[in-house]
Design a protein around this motif. Structure first.
Motif, PDB file in Angstrom:
ATOM      1  N   SER A  99       0.827  -1.009  -0.046  1.00 16.55           N
ATOM      2  CA  SER A  99      -0.038   0.020  -0.055  1.00 16.55           C
ATOM      3  C   SER A  99       0.990   1.390   0.088  1.00 16.55           C
ATOM      4  CB  SER A  99      -0.938  -0.016   1.051  1.00 16.55           C
ATOM      5  OG  SER A  99      -1.921  -0.995   1.109  1.00 16.55           O
ATOM      6  N   LYS A 100       1.908   1.237   0.966  1.00 15.03           N
ATOM      7  CA  LYS A 100       2.787   2.363   0.732  1.00 15.03           C
ATOM      8  C   LYS A 100       3.500   2.715  -0.461  1.00 15.03           C
ATOM      9  CE  LYS A 100       3.665   2.164   5.957  1.00 15.03           C
ATOM     10  NZ  LYS A 100       4.600   1.907   7.071  1.00 15.03           N
ATOM     11  N   MET A 101       3.965   1.503  -1.010  1.00 15.99           N
ATOM     12  CA  MET A 101       4.679   1.396  -2.346  1.00 15.99           C
ATOM     13  C   MET A 101       3.602   2.163  -3.422  1.00 15.99           C
ATOM     14  SD  MET A 101       7.340   1.251  -4.196  1.00 15.99           S
ATOM     15  CE  MET A 101       8.514   0.002  -3.305  1.00 15.99           C
ATOM     16  N   TRP A 102       2.455   1.578  -3.202  1.00 18.02           N
ATOM     17  CA  TRP A 102       1.445   2.080  -4.307  1.00 18.02           C
ATOM     18  C   TRP A 102       1.266   3.709  -4.121  1.00 18.02           C
ATOM     19  CZ3 TRP A 102      -1.039  -0.590  -8.450  1.00 18.02           C
ATOM     20  CH2 TRP A 102      -1.948   0.115  -8.836  1.00 18.02           C
ATOM     21  N   ALA A 103       1.378   3.889  -2.989  1.00 20.61           N
ATOM     22  CA  ALA A 103       1.276   5.504  -2.641  1.00 20.61           C
ATOM     23  C   ALA A 103       2.373   6.163  -3.276  1.00 20.61           C
ATOM     24  CB  ALA A 103       0.934   5.932  -1.146  1.00 20.61           C
ATOM     25  N   ILE A 104       3.453   5.638  -3.191  1.00 24.56           N
ATOM     26  CA  ILE A 104       4.838   6.602  -3.815  1.00 24.56           C
ATOM     27  C   ILE A 104       4.653   6.321  -5.166  1.00 24.56           C
ATOM     28  CG2 ILE A 104       7.312   6.003  -4.191  1.00 24.56           C
ATOM     29  CD1 ILE A 104       7.303   4.673  -1.477  1.00 24.56           C
ATOM     30  N   LEU A 105       4.200   5.274  -5.775  1.00 26.17           N
ATOM     31  CA  LEU A 105       4.138   5.160  -7.482  1.00 26.17           C
ATOM     32  C   LEU A 105       2.871   6.007  -7.911  1.00 26.17           C
ATOM     33  CD1 LEU A 105       4.985   1.434  -7.858  1.00 26.17           C
ATOM     34  CD2 LEU A 105       6.381   3.191  -8.129  1.00 26.17           C
ATOM     35  N   ASP A 106       2.157   6.310  -7.111  1.00 25.49           N
ATOM     36  CA  ASP A 106       0.587   7.107  -7.407  1.00 25.49           C
ATOM     37  C   ASP A 106       0.948   8.388  -8.017  1.00 25.49           C
ATOM     38  OD1 ASP A 106      -2.138   6.891  -7.603  1.00 25.49           O
ATOM     39  OD2 ASP A 106      -2.202   8.476  -6.072  1.00 25.49           O
ATOM     40  N   GLY A 107       2.205   8.843  -7.657  1.00 23.12           N
ATOM     41  CA  GLY A 107       2.445  10.272  -8.451  1.00 23.12           C
ATOM     42  C   GLY A 107       3.028  10.007  -9.753  1.00 23.12           C
ATOM     43  N   THR A 108       3.226   8.797 -10.293  1.00 23.05           N
ATOM     44  CA  THR A 108       3.488   8.776 -11.634  1.00 23.05           C
ATOM     45  C   THR A 108       2.294   8.119 -12.361  1.00 23.05           C
ATOM     46  OG1 THR A 108       4.185   6.323 -11.375  1.00 23.05           O
ATOM     47  CG2 THR A 108       5.685   8.093 -11.041  1.00 23.05           C
ATOM     48  N   LYS A 109       1.211   7.918 -11.932  1.00 22.33           N
ATOM     49  CA  LYS A 109      -0.193   7.601 -12.421  1.00 22.33           C
ATOM     50  C   LYS A 109      -0.254   8.068 -13.842  1.00 22.33           C
ATOM     51  CE  LYS A 109      -3.816   8.642 -10.261  1.00 22.33           C
ATOM     52  NZ  LYS A 109      -4.992   8.686  -9.696  1.00 22.33           N
ATOM     53  N   ALA A 110      -0.359   9.340 -14.081  1.00 23.44           N
ATOM     54  CA  ALA A 110      -0.537  10.176 -15.047  1.00 23.44           C
ATOM     55  C   ALA A 110       0.397   9.513 -16.283  1.00 23.44           C
ATOM     56  CB  ALA A 110      -0.460  11.565 -15.232  1.00 23.44           C
ATOM     57  N   LEU A 111       1.719   9.569 -15.901  1.00 25.01           N
ATOM     58  CA  LEU A 111       2.675   8.827 -16.754  1.00 25.01           C
ATOM     59  C   LEU A 111       2.440   7.575 -17.357  1.00 25.01           C
ATOM     60  CD1 LEU A 111       5.188   9.084 -18.391  1.00 25.01           C
ATOM     61  CD2 LEU A 111       6.478   8.572 -16.508  1.00 25.01           C
ATOM     62  N   LEU A 112       2.112   6.702 -16.332  1.00 23.68           N
ATOM     63  CA  LEU A 112       1.615   5.410 -16.623  1.00 23.68           C
ATOM     64  C   LEU A 112       0.324   5.294 -17.541  1.00 23.68           C
ATOM     65  CD1 LEU A 112       2.076   3.597 -13.217  1.00 23.68           C
ATOM     66  CD2 LEU A 112       3.679   3.471 -15.075  1.00 23.68           C
ATOM     67  N   HIS A 113      -0.442   6.180 -17.401  1.00 19.90           N
ATOM     68  CA  HIS A 113      -1.774   5.940 -18.375  1.00 19.90           C
ATOM     69  C   HIS A 113      -1.091   6.633 -19.882  1.00 19.90           C
ATOM     70  CE1 HIS A 113      -4.939   4.923 -15.810  1.00 19.90           C
ATOM     71  NE2 HIS A 113      -4.819   5.768 -14.974  1.00 19.90           N
ATOM     72  N   GLU A 114      -0.281   7.375 -19.880  1.00 18.83           N
ATOM     73  CA  GLU A 114       0.057   7.868 -20.976  1.00 18.83           C
ATOM     74  C   GLU A 114       1.005   6.700 -21.855  1.00 18.83           C
ATOM     75  OE1 GLU A 114       2.492  11.258 -20.585  1.00 18.83           O
ATOM     76  OE2 GLU A 114       0.812  12.464 -20.084  1.00 18.83           O
ATOM     77  N   GLU A 115       1.841   5.986 -21.055  1.00 22.99           N
ATOM     78  CA  GLU A 115       2.310   4.789 -21.913  1.00 22.99           C
ATOM     79  C   GLU A 115       1.304   3.668 -22.139  1.00 22.99           C
ATOM     80  OE1 GLU A 115       5.500   4.893 -22.450  1.00 22.99           O
ATOM     81  OE2 GLU A 115       5.854   6.940 -21.513  1.00 22.99           O
ATOM     82  N   ILE A 116       0.501   3.508 -21.250  1.00 21.65           N
ATOM     83  CA  ILE A 116      -0.481   2.517 -21.690  1.00 21.65           C
ATOM     84  C   ILE A 116      -1.198   2.823 -22.874  1.00 21.65           C
ATOM     85  CG2 ILE A 116      -2.668   1.314 -20.894  1.00 21.65           C
ATOM     86  CD1 ILE A 116      -1.678   1.297 -18.119  1.00 21.65           C
ATOM     87  N   ASP A 117      -1.695   4.092 -23.119  1.00 21.58           N
ATOM     88  CA  ASP A 117      -2.505   4.531 -24.060  1.00 21.58           C
ATOM     89  C   ASP A 117      -1.560   4.458 -25.329  1.00 21.58           C
ATOM     90  OD1 ASP A 117      -4.440   5.185 -22.848  1.00 21.58           O
ATOM     91  OD2 ASP A 117      -4.196   7.219 -22.530  1.00 21.58           O
ATOM     92  N   GLU A 118      -0.237   4.827 -25.236  1.00 18.02           N
ATOM     93  CA  GLU A 118       0.608   4.659 -26.542  1.00 18.02           C
ATOM     94  C   GLU A 118       1.060   3.186 -26.797  1.00 18.02           C
ATOM     95  OE1 GLU A 118       3.208   5.797 -29.435  1.00 18.02           O
ATOM     96  OE2 GLU A 118       1.973   6.787 -28.099  1.00 18.02           O
ATOM     97  N   ALA A 119       1.055   2.495 -25.728  1.00 19.24           N
ATOM     98  CA  ALA A 119       1.059   0.969 -25.907  1.00 19.24           C
ATOM     99  C   ALA A 119      -0.173   0.380 -26.841  1.00 19.24           C
ATOM    100  CB  ALA A 119       1.432   0.236 -24.781  1.00 19.24           C
ATOM    101  N   GLU A 120      -1.232   0.822 -26.334  1.00 20.32           N
ATOM    102  CA  GLU A 120      -2.792   0.324 -27.029  1.00 20.32           C
ATOM    103  C   GLU A 120      -2.490   0.895 -28.467  1.00 20.32           C
ATOM    104  OE1 GLU A 120      -5.334   2.012 -24.094  1.00 20.32           O
ATOM    105  OE2 GLU A 120      -6.130  -0.024 -24.274  1.00 20.32           O
ATOM    106  N   HIS A 121      -2.046   2.107 -28.784  1.00 18.16           N
ATOM    107  CA  HIS A 121      -2.085   2.711 -30.068  1.00 18.16           C
ATOM    108  C   HIS A 121      -0.955   1.847 -30.862  1.00 18.16           C
ATOM    109  CE1 HIS A 121      -2.589   5.815 -33.297  1.00 18.16           C
ATOM    110  NE2 HIS A 121      -0.923   5.826 -33.191  1.00 18.16           N
TER     111      HIS A 121
END
Length: 346
Positions: free
Chosen positions: A55-77
């Motif tokens: 849970s703590k690790m997820w909170a740390i990584l949560d700040g990169t959520k927008a970047l991860l969504h962009e990478e997923i969108d690009e991968a889908e594309h």
């Protein structure tokens, strides 16, 4: 034998914890899933520890959520463009079961890679004031009861459990885990549990280790690097040792478990204990300074069972049983002095 990749003994629990975190944040958890999660957490204290760390690790990584969504969108594309050359693309929901499984796998890989960078041992300090006692349940399932005026620091990780008893007294009831040694560092000594309950009392002059159940090892160490300086003593049920800052350890001896652990039940039990030692022990639980004025009284034996919180009754009992008078000089000082035999008999 062919060398195989080493897997951390708790890797499976960690991966399961991360998958649960991903499912919770994906909003795909049903009531049945919630009950399954509760069962999994209750099954093993390690599960709850890994879940809290994930849970703590997820909170740390949560700040990169927008970047991860962009990478997923690009991968889908990219995937869609590639698939269009082979066969028509079938539209699918963003968080389909397949994508959720992929996200879980991605999260497990990412967290496993970064785990050791972020998940340093968790350090927590616990304190009690004079007269206060406190029971603490650690994340590994062990419990510690802190006696009066005690300070303890706890560090838990996936490979070790390290306790530092900085002052005072504590009763340890340790949850057995062969993969993570449970050690208590006290002054110039180290106590290692081998599945047991034990009491450690640290004073200004010495450290006393008493085994209530099971086995422990007590060894002296160099305070600068914690390296052993000799052969450790192995203590079993009902055995005790003491050691001082001079590097000397006493022979292993027996002790009275009833009197040693009575404080946990709010009592002090003395059996022909010198008055000076009795007053010193009672003072540990009081904010008042209890001072013996006549040192000729120091070795008078005292026996009895006393309530830790009832100083008035303790003082009255002393006056009734011994040739002494107790006087409250002010709110912070109590004196104990000798009275003449004729005065005491009146």
């Amino acid at each position: 034998m062919t060398e195989q990749t080493r897997i951390h003994p708790h890797a499976d629990s960690r991966d399961q914890a991360v998958k649960w975190i991903v499912r919770l944040h994906a909003g795909s958890v049903s009531e049945a899933d919630s009950k399954e999660l509760e069962t999994w957490l209750a099954k093993d204290p390690l599960h709850r520890l890994e879940f809290e760390q994930a849970s703590k690790m997820w909170a740390i990584l949560d700040g990169t959520k927008a970047l991860l969504h962009e990478e997923i969108d690009e991968a889908e594309h990219v995937w869609n463009r590639f698939s269009a050359r082979q066969e028509p693309v079938v539209p699918r929901p963003r968080w389909s079961p397949a994508w959720l499984s992929a996200a879980c796998a991605m999260a497990v890989l990412l967290v496993s890679t970064l785990w050791w960078a972020f998940m340093l041992p968790q350090s927590t300090e616990y304190r009690t004031a004079k007269g206060e006692q406190r029971q603490v349940t650690l994340a590994d399932g062990s419990s510690v009861t802190l006696n009066t005026d005690t300070t303890m620091r706890v560090e838990l990780s996936n490979t070790k459990r390290r306790i530092q008893l900085e002052r005072g007294e504590a009763w340890f009831s340790v949850f057995h885990d062969e993969q993570r040694p449970f050690t208590v560092e006290v002054a110039n000594g180290v106590v290692q549990d081998i599945g047991t309950e034990f009491i450690i009392n640290r004073t200004a002059e010495y450290v006393d280790v008493s085994v209530m159940e099971g086995i422990v090892e007590v060894g002296l160490s160099d305070t600068s690097n914690r390296r052993p300086t000799g052969q450790p003593a192995v203590l079993r049920h009902g055995e005790r040792v003491s050691y001082g800052r001079d590097g000397h350890m006493s022979p292993i001896g027996r002790f009275n478990q009833l009197t040693a652990g009575a404080w946990k039940d709010g009592q002090l039990i003395f059996q022909a204990t010198p008055l000076q030692e009795v007053l010193r022990e009672v003072s540990r639980y009081r904010t008042e300074d209890i001072r013996l004025l006549d040192q000729s009284l120091a070795n008078i034996p005292v026996s009895g069972v006393f309530n830790i919180q009832d100083l008035s009754n303790f003082m009255q009992t002393l006056q009734d049983a011994l040739p002494v008078r107790t006087t409250w000089v002010n709110s912070s000082l109590v004196i104990v002095e000798r009275v003449a035999a004729s005065t005491a008999s009146r």
